[in-house]
Design a protein around this motif. Structure first.
Motif, short mmCIF file in Angstrom:
data_model
loop_
_atom_site.label_atom_id
_atom_site.label_comp_id
_atom_site.label_asym_id
_atom_site.label_seq_id
_atom_site.Cartn_x
_atom_site.Cartn_y
_atom_site.Cartn_z
N LEU A 108 8.88 3.21 -2.86
CA LEU A 108 8.20 2.29 -3.78
C LEU A 108 8.35 0.82 -3.37
O LEU A 108 7.66 -0.04 -3.90
CB LEU A 108 8.76 2.48 -5.19
CG LEU A 108 8.59 3.88 -5.79
CD1 LEU A 108 9.21 3.94 -7.18
CD2 LEU A 108 7.12 4.27 -5.84
N ALA A 109 9.24 0.54 -2.42
CA ALA A 109 9.49 -0.85 -2.03
C ALA A 109 9.01 -1.11 -0.60
O ALA A 109 9.24 -0.32 0.30
CB ALA A 109 10.99 -1.17 -2.13
N GLY A 110 8.31 -2.24 -0.43
CA GLY A 110 7.88 -2.66 0.90
C GLY A 110 6.86 -1.72 1.52
O GLY A 110 6.12 -1.01 0.83
N ILE A 111 6.83 -1.69 2.85
CA ILE A 111 5.92 -0.82 3.58
C ILE A 111 6.51 0.59 3.63
O ILE A 111 7.64 0.78 4.08
CB ILE A 111 5.69 -1.34 5.01
CG1 ILE A 111 5.07 -2.74 4.99
CG2 ILE A 111 4.77 -0.38 5.78
CD1 ILE A 111 4.91 -3.36 6.36
N ASP A 112 5.76 1.54 3.17
CA ASP A 112 6.19 2.94 3.22
C ASP A 112 5.70 3.52 4.55
O ASP A 112 4.56 3.96 4.67
CB ASP A 112 5.60 3.72 2.04
CG ASP A 112 6.16 5.12 1.94
OD1 ASP A 112 6.82 5.58 2.90
OD2 ASP A 112 5.94 5.77 0.90
N TYR A 113 6.58 3.55 5.56
CA TYR A 113 6.18 3.97 6.89
C TYR A 113 5.87 5.46 6.98
O TYR A 113 5.28 5.91 7.97
CB TYR A 113 7.27 3.60 7.90
CG TYR A 113 7.42 2.11 8.09
CD1 TYR A 113 6.53 1.41 8.91
CD2 TYR A 113 8.42 1.41 7.44
CE1 TYR A 113 6.65 0.03 9.07
CE2 TYR A 113 8.55 0.03 7.60
CZ TYR A 113 7.66 -0.65 8.41
OH TYR A 113 7.78 -2.01 8.57
N ASP A 114 6.25 6.22 5.97
CA ASP A 114 5.93 7.64 5.94
C ASP A 114 4.60 7.91 5.24
O ASP A 114 4.09 9.04 5.32
CB ASP A 114 7.04 8.42 5.23
CG ASP A 114 8.36 8.37 5.98
OD1 ASP A 114 8.33 8.53 7.22
OD2 ASP A 114 9.40 8.14 5.34
N LEU A 117 -5.50 -6.18 10.58
CA LEU A 117 -5.42 -5.05 9.65
C LEU A 117 -4.84 -5.50 8.32
O LEU A 117 -4.28 -6.58 8.19
CB LEU A 117 -4.57 -3.91 10.24
CG LEU A 117 -3.11 -4.23 10.60
CD1 LEU A 117 -2.16 -4.08 9.42
CD2 LEU A 117 -2.65 -3.34 11.74
N ARG A 118 -4.95 -4.61 7.33
CA ARG A 118 -4.35 -4.81 6.02
C ARG A 118 -3.72 -3.49 5.59
O ARG A 118 -4.38 -2.45 5.61
CB ARG A 118 -5.40 -5.26 5.01
CG ARG A 118 -4.84 -5.45 3.58
CD ARG A 118 -5.94 -5.82 2.60
NE ARG A 118 -6.55 -7.08 2.95
CZ ARG A 118 -6.08 -8.28 2.58
NH1 ARG A 118 -4.98 -8.35 1.84
NH2 ARG A 118 -6.69 -9.39 2.93
N GLU A 119 -2.43 -3.55 5.19
CA GLU A 119 -1.74 -2.35 4.72
C GLU A 119 -1.67 -2.38 3.20
O GLU A 119 -1.67 -3.45 2.60
CB GLU A 119 -0.33 -2.30 5.32
CG GLU A 119 0.21 -0.87 5.55
CD GLU A 119 0.76 -0.24 4.28
OE1 GLU A 119 0.59 0.99 4.11
OE2 GLU A 119 1.36 -0.97 3.47
N LYS A 120 -1.62 -1.18 2.58
CA LYS A 120 -1.69 -1.11 1.12
C LYS A 120 -0.57 -1.87 0.42
O LYS A 120 -0.70 -2.27 -0.75
CB LYS A 120 -1.68 0.35 0.66
CG LYS A 120 -0.37 1.09 0.84
CD LYS A 120 -0.46 2.50 0.27
CE LYS A 120 0.89 3.20 0.26
NZ LYS A 120 1.42 3.42 1.63
N SER A 121 0.54 -2.09 1.11
CA SER A 121 1.67 -2.82 0.53
C SER A 121 1.38 -4.31 0.37
O SER A 121 2.12 -5.02 -0.30
CB SER A 121 2.91 -2.66 1.41
OG SER A 121 2.68 -3.23 2.70
N GLY A 122 0.30 -4.78 1.02
CA GLY A 122 -0.02 -6.20 1.00
C GLY A 122 0.26 -6.88 2.33
O GLY A 122 -0.09 -8.05 2.53
#
Length: 204
Positions: free
Chosen positions: A153-159, A189-194
């Motif tokens: 739930l925190a930061g970038i979830d690399y999995d 790019l843009r990752e869902k975490s922001g």
């Protein structure tokens, strides 16, 4: 009198080739492969439209509006296809590591081109080898899920990555075993975490 190129450029022939290619790949891979359209240029660059590839469970691995193949060397005797560049436009790529067997959902495609059957045995026939020098991506989506792992739930979830607005220009691509190297001319790019990459380049 139409030339070979003129025949290949006709809508009827291209529709027929797209349907035949999709049917052949579907049968060879044992899953759904769909190609909505095909265009072959004077230099035999190939453009595929509305391309869909499913995994063995029926979930989408690839759904691309447009794929361009800039062909290089074709050696049918030695089963080698050299591609200068692959370009994907508005493509969604879904990579999943399955919880049931820990295998990636595209493993069966790798096995097919490496000449390995579903039991892990090498096929008696010589497999095709494919070399790709560059990859381009424009306004693409890349999702990665490792179903063996819990969500973070925190930061970038690399999995469980979800990348959108992916633009990439990768050249001099070299794949050697588990190692991949190349020159990133451009990446955003843009990752869902922001997390956002506005512009990135490197050379190795």
């Amino acid at each position: 009198m139409l030339s070979i190129y003129g025949i290949l450029r006709t809508t009827a022939v291209q529709s027929y080739l797209a349907a035949r290619a999709a049917k052949y790949l579907s049968e060879e891979l044992g899953t759904r492969v769909q190609i909505g359209g095909l265009d072959i240029s004077w230099f035999f660059d190939i453009v595929l439209e509305q391309v869909v590839v499913d995994d063995k469970s029926g979930r989408s691995i690839l759904n691309a509006q447009r794929i361009r193949l800039d062909l290089g060397k074709l050696d049918r005797k030695n089963k080698y296809l050299g591609i200068y560049a692959v370009g994907l436009t508005k493509a969604e790529i879904n990579l999943t590591r399955n919880a049931s067997d820990s295998l990636m959902n595209f493993e069966f495609i790798v096995d097919y081109f490496s000449g390995t059957d579903s039991t892990g045995k090498k096929s008696e026939s010589k497999p095709w080898k494919i070399g790709i020098s560059g990859i381009g991506m424009k306004d693409c989506i890349l999702n990665y899920s490792d179903e063996r792992k819990p969500h973070s739930l925190a930061g970038i979830d690399y999995d469980y990555l979800s990348i959108s607005a992916l633009n990439l220009d990768l050249r001099r691509l070299v794949i050697d075993g588990d190692s991949i190297s190349g020159n990133i001319i451009y990446l955003s790019l843009r990752e869902k975490s922001g997390f956002v990459v506005n512009e990135f380049s490197t050379e190795c």
